[in-house]
Design a protein around this motif. Structure first.
Motif, PDB file in Angstrom:
ATOM      1  N   TRP A   1      31.052  53.663  30.727  1.00  0.00           N
ATOM      2  CA  TRP A   1      31.064  52.297  31.237  1.00  0.00           C
ATOM      3  C   TRP A   1      32.507  51.833  31.322  1.00  0.00           C
ATOM      4  N   VAL A   2      32.707  50.763  32.059  1.00  0.00           N
ATOM      5  CA  VAL A   2      34.048  50.207  32.221  1.00  0.00           C
ATOM      6  C   VAL A   2      33.967  48.688  32.137  1.00  0.00           C
ATOM      7  N   ARG A   3      34.969  48.114  31.520  1.00  0.00           N
ATOM      8  CA  ARG A   3      35.150  46.660  31.532  1.00  0.00           C
ATOM      9  C   ARG A   3      36.433  46.400  32.313  1.00  0.00           C
ATOM     10  N   VAL A   4      36.311  45.647  33.386  1.00  0.00           N
ATOM     11  CA  VAL A   4      37.427  45.352  34.282  1.00  0.00           C
ATOM     12  C   VAL A   4      37.726  43.866  34.203  1.00  0.00           C
ATOM     13  N   THR A   5      38.992  43.539  33.976  1.00  0.00           N
ATOM     14  CA  THR A   5      39.433  42.147  34.064  1.00  0.00           C
ATOM     15  C   THR A   5      40.462  42.057  35.179  1.00  0.00           C
ATOM     16  N   VAL A   6      40.200  41.162  36.118  1.00  0.00           N
ATOM     17  CA  VAL A   6      41.137  40.873  37.200  1.00  0.00           C
ATOM     18  C   VAL A   6      41.775  39.524  36.891  1.00  0.00           C
ATOM     19  N   HIS A   7      43.094  39.543  36.751  1.00  0.00           N
ATOM     20  CA  HIS A   7      43.857  38.308  36.525  1.00  0.00           C
ATOM     21  C   HIS A   7      44.492  37.892  37.851  1.00  0.00           C
ATOM     22  N   LYS A   8      44.396  36.613  38.142  1.00  0.00           N
ATOM     23  CA  LYS A   8      45.024  36.054  39.330  1.00  0.00           C
ATOM     24  C   LYS A   8      45.881  34.870  38.865  1.00  0.00           C
ATOM     25  N   PRO A   9      47.071  35.171  38.313  1.00  0.00           N
ATOM     26  CA  PRO A   9      47.877  34.130  37.676  1.00  0.00           C
ATOM     27  C   PRO A   9      48.443  33.084  38.631  1.00  0.00           C
ATOM     28  N   ASP A  10      48.507  33.412  39.921  1.00  0.00           N
ATOM     29  CA  ASP A  10      49.034  32.461  40.901  1.00  0.00           C
ATOM     30  C   ASP A  10      47.943  31.903  41.804  1.00  0.00           C
ATOM     31  N   ALA A  11      46.729  31.815  41.286  1.00  0.00           N
ATOM     32  CA  ALA A  11      45.608  31.276  42.068  1.00  0.00           C
ATOM     33  C   ALA A  11      45.952  29.873  42.566  1.00  0.00           C
ATOM     34  N   PRO A  12      45.473  29.541  43.759  1.00  0.00           N
ATOM     35  CA  PRO A  12      45.797  28.236  44.341  1.00  0.00           C
ATOM     36  C   PRO A  12      44.970  27.109  43.712  1.00  0.00           C
ATOM     37  N   ILE A  13      45.424  26.670  42.551  1.00  0.00           N
ATOM     38  CA  ILE A  13      44.768  25.588  41.825  1.00  0.00           C
ATOM     39  C   ILE A  13      45.780  24.469  41.672  1.00  0.00           C
ATOM     40  N   ASP A  14      45.377  23.258  41.979  1.00  0.00           N
ATOM     41  CA  ASP A  14      46.280  22.114  41.893  1.00  0.00           C
ATOM     42  C   ASP A  14      46.266  21.545  40.477  1.00  0.00           C
ATOM     43  N   ALA A  15      46.749  22.353  39.544  1.00  0.00           N
ATOM     44  CA  ALA A  15      46.842  21.953  38.139  1.00  0.00           C
ATOM     45  C   ALA A  15      47.738  22.959  37.430  1.00  0.00           C
ATOM     46  N   THR A  16      48.231  22.570  36.280  1.00  0.00           N
ATOM     47  CA  THR A  16      48.993  23.505  35.463  1.00  0.00           C
ATOM     48  C   THR A  16      48.003  24.381  34.700  1.00  0.00           C
ATOM     49  N   PHE A  17      48.165  25.716  34.821  1.00  0.00           N
ATOM     50  CA  PHE A  17      47.272  26.656  34.142  1.00  0.00           C
ATOM     51  C   PHE A  17      48.026  27.950  33.928  1.00  0.00           C
ATOM     52  N   SER A  18      47.534  28.774  33.041  1.00  0.00           N
ATOM     53  CA  SER A  18      48.191  30.043  32.733  1.00  0.00           C
ATOM     54  C   SER A  18      47.653  31.201  33.553  1.00  0.00           C
ATOM     55  N   ASP A  19      46.346  31.204  33.789  1.00  0.00           N
ATOM     56  CA  ASP A  19      45.739  32.371  34.408  1.00  0.00           C
ATOM     57  C   ASP A  19      44.332  32.044  34.863  1.00  0.00           C
ATOM     58  N   VAL A  20      43.876  32.768  35.857  1.00  0.00           N
ATOM     59  CA  VAL A  20      42.471  32.833  36.216  1.00  0.00           C
ATOM     60  C   VAL A  20      42.090  34.292  36.016  1.00  0.00           C
ATOM     61  N   ALA A  21      41.029  34.541  35.279  1.00  0.00           N
ATOM     62  CA  ALA A  21      40.636  35.932  35.006  1.00  0.00           C
ATOM     63  C   ALA A  21      39.115  36.064  35.064  1.00  0.00           C
ATOM     64  N   LEU A  22      38.685  37.152  35.660  1.00  0.00           N
ATOM     65  CA  LEU A  22      37.263  37.490  35.718  1.00  0.00           C
ATOM     66  C   LEU A  22      37.096  38.845  35.045  1.00  0.00           C
ATOM     67  N   THR A  23      36.127  38.941  34.146  1.00  0.00           N
ATOM     68  CA  THR A  23      35.820  40.206  33.478  1.00  0.00           C
ATOM     69  C   THR A  23      34.397  40.601  33.805  1.00  0.00           C
ATOM     70  N   ILE A  24      34.238  41.865  34.233  1.00  0.00           N
ATOM     71  CA  ILE A  24      32.899  42.413  34.466  1.00  0.00           C
ATOM     72  C   ILE A  24      32.760  43.707  33.655  1.00  0.00           C
ATOM     73  N   ARG A  25      31.540  44.068  33.367  1.00  0.00           N
ATOM     74  CA  ARG A  25      31.248  45.332  32.692  1.00  0.00           C
ATOM     75  C   ARG A  25      30.192  46.058  33.520  1.00  0.00           C
ATOM     76  N   ARG A  26      30.487  47.299  33.858  1.00  0.00           N
ATOM     77  CA  ARG A  26      29.551  48.110  34.642  1.00  0.00           C
ATOM     78  C   ARG A  26      29.420  49.468  33.971  1.00  0.00           C
ATOM     79  N   GLN A  27      28.255  50.112  34.172  1.00  0.00           N
ATOM     80  CA  GLN A  27      28.060  51.429  33.580  1.00  0.00           C
ATOM     81  C   GLN A  27      27.417  52.379  34.560  1.00  0.00           C
ATOM     82  N   ASN A  28      27.612  53.657  34.291  1.00  0.00           N
ATOM     83  CA  ASN A  28      26.943  54.695  35.068  1.00  0.00           C
ATOM     84  C   ASN A  28      25.472  54.710  34.686  1.00  0.00           C
ATOM     85  N   SER A  29      24.609  54.919  35.678  1.00  0.00           N
ATOM     86  CA  SER A  29      23.180  54.940  35.362  1.00  0.00           C
ATOM     87  C   SER A  29      22.748  56.273  34.838  1.00  0.00           C
TER      88      SER A  29
END
Length: 120
Positions: A92-120
């Motif tokens: 299985w794998v856990r993937v986190t995609v960080h998008k630190p420069d996402a177009p958000i009109d606010a002060t923030f550090s990061d946008v991150a999405l984490t998914i977990r997928r496995q082989n069947s």
């Protein structure tokens, strides 16, 4: 037995995003991976063929991020997971995609999405 191999902070420059300026100008994406791998065979043999060649895998992940722009980081995360799961030793794998420069009109550090997928 399942062990975890982590590879963090893979920097990629790509043109993903919903907005035209994201597709035109691009931005940095940072990828973190956690792979479930039985490392006992490699520990016993001391042979790269008995484990995941993470150098090769990172090159494949980076290439997958930097090709064919998509709108959503959800789509990108799935693409990365699919690449990782092609490695026969990855359970299985856990993937986190960080998008630190996402177009958000606010002060923030990061946008991150984490998914977990496995082989069947």
């Amino acid at each position: 037995m399942t062990d975890e191999l982590a590879i963090t902070g893979i920097e990629c420059y790509a043109y993903h995003g919903v907005f035209e300026f994201e597709r035109r100008e691009g931005q940095i994406f940072v990828i973190d991976l956690v792979l479930a791998v039985d490392t006992a065979p490699a520990a016993a043999s001391d042979d790269l063929r008995d484990t995941v060649d993470y150098g090769s895998l990172v090159a494949k992940v980076k290439a997958s991020v930097e090709r064919d722009p998509v709108d959503l980081i959800e789509t990108l995360a799935q693409r990365i997971a699919d690449v990782c799961l092609l490695e026969r030793r990855v359970e299985w794998v856990r993937v986190t995609v960080h998008k630190p420069d996402a177009p958000i009109d606010a002060t923030f550090s990061d946008v991150a999405l984490t998914i977990r997928r496995q082989n069947s």
